[in-house]
Design a protein around this motif. Structure first.
Motif: not given
Length: 122
Positions: A48-51, A53-55, A57-58
């Motif tokens: 899950d690329r978006e997940r 990236i969110r991690i 970015e967080d």
């Protein structure tokens, strides 16, 4: 007589340490096989690329630092494939991933060198 020179006894402590290392290695491999077969948490995370990236970015400015530590840890722990971590760096950080991967790999190599000098045979 020459055969006596090559026959060395393995201490009980060494046998126990080897058994523990083998058990941990087998447990890690078994978990990874299960994770892939059952679409477990690691498989879901890394597909899950978006997940991902969110991690990252967080983590904010600590994202590259966390990635470099992962890359260094990959160099120390053999079962983690290095190419996957390097590709993940490019996947997450684009061209900056090359720099973060290089720094992390260098840190990992330095750690392995230090560990082998500290705990290796004379």
């Amino acid at each position: 007589m020459p055969n006596k020179i090559f026959k060395k006894r393995i201490s009980k402590k060494t046998k126990i340490q080897a058994a523990i290392i083998i058990l941990v290695f087998v447990a890690i491999i078994a978990y990874l096989i299960w994770d892939v077969a059952a679409n477990g948490p690691l498989t879901r995370l890394f597909t899950d690329r978006e997940r991902i990236i969110r991690i990252v970015e967080d983590l904010g400015p600590f994202g590259p630092i966390a990635f470099m530590l992962l890359q260094a840890f990959q160099g120390i722990v053999a079962p983690i494939p290095g190419n996957v971590v390097g590709i993940l760096g490019g996947f997450l950080f684009s061209w900056w991933g090359i720099l973060w991967t290089s720094i992390g790999a260098t840190l990992g190599a330095a750690a392995v060198f230090w560990l082998s000098r500290r705990f290796g045979r004379g």
